[in-house]
Design an enzyme around this catalytic site. Structure first.
Site, PDB file in Angstrom:
ATOM      1  N   GLU B  65      25.028  -0.327 -28.501  1.00 42.33           N
ATOM      2  CA  GLU B  65      24.183  -1.250 -28.647  1.00 42.33           C
ATOM      3  C   GLU B  65      24.177  -2.150 -27.044  1.00 42.33           C
ATOM      4  O   GLU B  65      23.112  -2.780 -26.591  1.00 42.33           O
ATOM      5  CB  GLU B  65      24.386  -2.427 -29.565  1.00 42.33           C
ATOM      6  CG  GLU B  65      24.017  -1.793 -30.812  1.00 42.33           C
ATOM      7  CD  GLU B  65      24.973  -0.671 -31.729  1.00 42.33           C
ATOM      8  OE1 GLU B  65      26.128  -0.640 -31.097  1.00 42.33           O
ATOM      9  OE2 GLU B  65      24.894  -0.676 -32.718  1.00 42.33           O
ATOM     10  N   PHE B 127      30.462  -6.480 -45.962  1.00 40.87           N
ATOM     11  CA  PHE B 127      30.730  -5.279 -44.995  1.00 40.87           C
ATOM     12  C   PHE B 127      29.758  -5.059 -43.748  1.00 40.87           C
ATOM     13  O   PHE B 127      28.539  -5.817 -44.096  1.00 40.87           O
ATOM     14  CB  PHE B 127      30.196  -3.902 -45.826  1.00 40.87           C
ATOM     15  CG  PHE B 127      30.612  -2.835 -44.827  1.00 40.87           C
ATOM     16  CD1 PHE B 127      31.422  -2.403 -44.263  1.00 40.87           C
ATOM     17  CD2 PHE B 127      29.292  -1.986 -44.613  1.00 40.87           C
ATOM     18  CE1 PHE B 127      31.565  -1.225 -43.464  1.00 40.87           C
ATOM     19  CE2 PHE B 127      29.176  -0.879 -43.713  1.00 40.87           C
ATOM     20  CZ  PHE B 127      30.315  -0.504 -43.228  1.00 40.87           C
ATOM     21  N   GLN B 128      30.049  -5.198 -42.732  1.00 44.61           N
ATOM     22  CA  GLN B 128      29.230  -5.396 -41.468  1.00 44.61           C
ATOM     23  C   GLN B 128      28.759  -6.682 -41.261  1.00 44.61           C
ATOM     24  O   GLN B 128      27.828  -7.138 -41.030  1.00 44.61           O
ATOM     25  CB  GLN B 128      28.350  -4.266 -41.375  1.00 44.61           C
ATOM     26  CG  GLN B 128      28.952  -2.848 -40.819  1.00 44.61           C
ATOM     27  CD  GLN B 128      28.024  -1.827 -40.471  1.00 44.61           C
ATOM     28  OE1 GLN B 128      26.898  -1.966 -40.850  1.00 44.61           O
ATOM     29  NE2 GLN B 128      28.612  -0.991 -39.645  1.00 44.61           N
ATOM     30  N   LYS B 177      18.852  -8.879 -44.702  1.00 42.58           N
ATOM     31  CA  LYS B 177      18.303  -7.762 -45.163  1.00 42.58           C
ATOM     32  C   LYS B 177      17.193  -7.938 -46.317  1.00 42.58           C
ATOM     33  O   LYS B 177      16.149  -7.384 -46.336  1.00 42.58           O
ATOM     34  CB  LYS B 177      19.074  -6.610 -45.665  1.00 42.58           C
ATOM     35  CG  LYS B 177      18.753  -5.213 -45.992  1.00 42.58           C
ATOM     36  CD  LYS B 177      19.899  -4.316 -46.198  1.00 42.58           C
ATOM     37  CE  LYS B 177      19.146  -2.819 -46.598  1.00 42.58           C
ATOM     38  NZ  LYS B 177      20.287  -2.007 -46.722  1.00 42.58           N
ATOM     39  N   MET B 495      36.204  -2.669  -5.390  1.00 46.02           N
ATOM     40  CA  MET B 495      36.216  -3.955  -4.941  1.00 46.02           C
ATOM     41  C   MET B 495      37.624  -4.639  -5.573  1.00 46.02           C
ATOM     42  O   MET B 495      38.341  -5.421  -4.801  1.00 46.02           O
ATOM     43  CB  MET B 495      35.054  -4.700  -5.588  1.00 46.02           C
ATOM     44  CG  MET B 495      34.930  -6.093  -4.985  1.00 46.02           C
ATOM     45  SD  MET B 495      34.361  -6.135  -3.220  1.00 46.02           S
ATOM     46  CE  MET B 495      32.742  -6.015  -3.280  1.00 46.02           C
TER      47      MET B 495
END
Lengths: 162, 596
Positions: B65, B127-128, B177, B495
């Site tokens: 993502e 969940f999630q 959802k 760097m």
């Protein structure tokens, strides 16, 4: 530059998370909050007013106002410390305990505090005034049996319409 | 919940009834969205179902993502349109946080849709489940959790309005959802407008008049331009070019603003700041009138604040009022869209027949030429090792004349690219400026190439950065995106190594890129072309092979591992206190060491 104390109000949309946005802005950017009050002011318009007492150097105060105005649900920000027409008030509840509370009652009367409850063990006073007066009242109660304090933080409004 | 009442109301209001998932697709199309970058998961399955049924939107399946958000940033920055992302709840949303923060810092318009667990499960550690609006509150311009399907379409349209207007930025819409399954009333963009959000875009006439007077009276002026000119659109770059040509003033730019002014112009001083040119930084320090256009006095630009351009009057144009006087006190603040305000300056300058003092300007340019004579970007050439600067120069020369878009990762290679690649047009340079996100460049290149199929899109990368989002090579292969990943491989987090050398006594703590993959074999494993160059004399041939390949290419360009990026303003130093090369003695104060 020395710190200054300022009272700001923000008129905001009363939507989920708006208080978290304001508080998160202060903590995320390291600004002080001395007190914060919030309440709905117009149910039809679904707006709330948040009053914040903060302190910092003038440049930081200016940034706080600008950063608050950037928040999408914030309609307007007013700095009452600069406005001459502002009135600020705070409410405190103070409980004094002990057998002899006559001295506390006499002193509280001088401040114009109301007795809300006077049971066998304690007396609860209510005082609405400027924050500095409230602080003096609490200091006066301290040696006279003060056992607990609750302060609301400041609410501010303009004397003049518009 | 669909009642007879809402149906009747919908008919009266001339709206249609749709499921939440269909509303999402419909709203995206009504907003003109053609591409979205995403990754499916349990909490967004209804929306993926709606996408399956509709072929009006191209969905780009990323591999992580974070990649979706950077791809959307590259897409947005190279097109001027918002980048759209669709991810699931929980880890889908938390993986998007880096890209959201990156977009917030660099003012990139992103609309990120996240799935959420069903409303009745919110707060149960389902969940999630993650508190997505809580987590993303600090890294978005605004965000919403939509609990009522009848609010969904208006929220989506408001989200586009907020992301793309005023100072652009990322927004998140978190959609449970059950809301995706429910049916409700769909409102069009015209029927949805935020109640109070109205960013100020027109400049005050009095402020423009004062700015023009200040500019006309300048003896040693400079335009200090930034990413705001890119965000504002082509009008801002055109107006800047005209204003520079009318006034004859020198122009420098921040990292984010490269391309707004053509690098081929004799008035161009190069980038300013920590790794900016000697002439740009000295001109900033010694100027008497500074005209800051769409930049924000970032610490990489200003160096030590109390010694920042001490003798100048400063004008600051920004669309975000909170930027004025945030870091540097200015004499004149102008809150407006850059295109509008600069066009107004051009108009007034012409109307009043203004002209800056020609003798003073001539002296100023003579001084600038003396600074230029330091040749601060020069480096020691080698015929055995590929110098990273040489590699960038060759890449520039061999791609000149084509439509080239450059993205970068973060570090030395990014600074060398910014110093040496010459940009003539806005929107052709995509880099992570404010947040400094290693791993930005590869997915950003995917997003750019998606929008510009026939262009040459090159990610100038470092071997450490590129490994952070390497998996997006797979996305490039899936969508036939011939992005070129040009890795300046010095086997160090360069760097970090440079700072350890200059500030930490050469103790190279954990900055060596141990156990590197064989990038050529890795490219082949992904189905890309892998190339490697180790000697200067083979570089041109290999670069040509890269350009000519129709495939995505991983180019392992082995460069001098110990080369440092100069010039440099050490932390805590002023603009006129630059280190020009390794031979200069770097004295960093204890105060400076505290800074990053």
């Amino acid at each position: 530059m020395p710190n200054e104390r300022h009272t700001l109000t923000a008129l905001v949309d009363n939507e989920a998370g708006v208080l978290a946005r304001v508080v998160g802005l202060f903590s995320g950017r390291g600004y002080n909050i001395e007190s914060l009050t919030v309440g709905e002011v117009d149910a039809a318009e679904r707006t709330s007013r948040i009053t914040i007492v903060t302190s910092g150097p003038p440049q930081v105060i200016e940034q706080i106002e600008a950063q608050l105005k950037r928040l999408v649900p914030v309609h307007a920000v007013t700095n009452w410390t600069f406005a001459t027409s502002g009135i600020e008030r705070e409410m405190a509840l103070a409980r004094v305990s002990g057998k002899d509370r006559a001295a506390a009652k006499a002193e509280a009367a001088k401040f114009g505090a109301r007795v809300l409850d006077d049971g066998g063990q304690a007396t609860v006073f209510e005082l609405t005034d400027a924050s500095a007066k409230i602080s003096s009242f609490i200091e006066a109660m301290r040696p006279r049996g003060l056992s607990d304090v609750s302060r609301t933080g400041v609410a501010a409004i303009s004397r003049d319409p518009g | 919940m669909q009642t007879e009442d809402t149906k009747t109301a919908a008919a009266k209001r001339d709206t249609v009834m749709l499921t939440g998932a269909d509303m999402v697709v419909r709203a995206l199309k009504d907003q003109g969205v053609t591409h979205i970058f995403g990754y499916p998961g349990g909490a967004v399955l209804p929306i993926y179902d709606a996408l399956f049924a509709d072929n009006g939107i191209t969905h780009v399946l990323v591999r992580h993502e974070q990649g979706a958000t950077h791809a959307a940033e590259g897409y947005a920055r190279s097109t001027g349109r918002p980048g759209v992302v669709l991810v699931t709840s929980g880890p889908g949303a938390t993986n998007a946080v880096t890209g959201l923060t990156d977009a917030l810092m660099d003012s990139i318009p992103l609309v990120v849709l996240t799935g959420q667990v069903a409303t009745h499960l919110i707060g149960t550690d389902a969940f999630q489940e993650a508190d997505t609006v809580g987590i993303t509150r600090a890294c978005t311009k605004h965000n919403w959790l939509v609990r009522d399907v009848n609010e969904l379409s208006r929220t989506l349209h408001e989200a586009f309005q907020i992301a793309t207007t005023g100072r652009p930025g990322p927004v998140v819409i978190d959609i449970p959802k059950d809301v995706q399954f429910k049916t409700g009333e769909y409102f069009t963009p015209e029927q949805s407008r935020h109640r109070t959000y109205r960013p100020k875009t027109e400049a005050d006439e009095a402020a423009i008049a004062r700015a023009v007077e200040m500019m006309a009276s300048a003896k040693r002026p400079i335009f200090y331009t930034g990413g705001g000119l890119i965000n504002s659109g082509p009008k801002a770059s055109e107006a800047l070019r005209e204003l520079a040509s009318l006034t004859g003033f020198p122009v420098t730019s921040t990292l984010m603003g490269l391309g707004a002014f053509p690098a081929s112009s004799p008035q161009w001083l190069g980038m300013l700041g920590m790794h900016g040119t000697y002439e740009a930084n000295h001109a900033m320090h010694d100027c008497d009138v500074m005209i800051c256009l769409g930049a924000r006095f970032d610490d990489r630009v200003t160096g030590r604040i109390d010694k920042f351009s001490p003798g100048s009057k400063k004008i600051h144009l920004d669309i975000d009022a909170s930027q004025i006087n945030k870091v540097v006190r200015v004499d004149l603040g102008i809150v407006a869209d850059a295109g509008n305000a600069i066009s107004a300056m051009v108009k007034l300058w012409k109307e009043k027949g203004k002209k800056a003092d020609p003798a003073a300007l001539k002296d100023w340019w003579a001084q600038i030429d003396r600074w230029r004579a330091k040749r601060s970007l020069a480096y020691e050439a080698s015929d055995t090792l590929i110098k990273p600067q040489y590699a960038i120069d060759r890449l520039y020369e061999l791609t000149k004349g084509r439509e080239v878009y450059i993205t970068t990762e973060v570090g030395q290679h990014q600074m060398w690219a910014a110093q040496r690649f010459k940009f003539e047009e806005p929107k052709h340079w995509m880099t992570s400026g404010g947040l400094g996100t290693m791993g930005y460049g590869l997915p950003a290149a995917v997003g750019v190439q998606m929008a510009h199929r026939s262009a040459l899109v090159i990610d100038i990368a470092g071997e450490a950065s590129v490994q952070m989002t390497m998996q997006e090579m797979s996305t490039a292969v899936q969508y036939n995106l011939p992005v070129k990943i040009f890795i300046l491989n010095n086997e160090y987090m360069g760097m970090v190594r440079q700072w350890q050398q200059l500030l930490h006594g050469g103790r190279y703590s954990h900055s060596y890129s141990e156990a590197l993959p064989d990038f050529v074999k890795l490219a082949e494993a992904f189905g890309c072309l892998g190339l490697r160059a180790t000697k200067p004399d083979e570089l041109d041939g290999k670069i040509r092979e890269m350009i000519d390949s129709p495939k995505p290419v991983l180019f392992d360009c082995r460069v001098d591992p110990t080369e440092n990026c100069y010039p440099m303003i050490p932390s805590g130093a002023a603009h006129n206190d630059m280190i020009l090369s390794a031979l200069s003695t770097a004295e960093v104060s204890d105060e400076g060491k505290m800074l990053v």
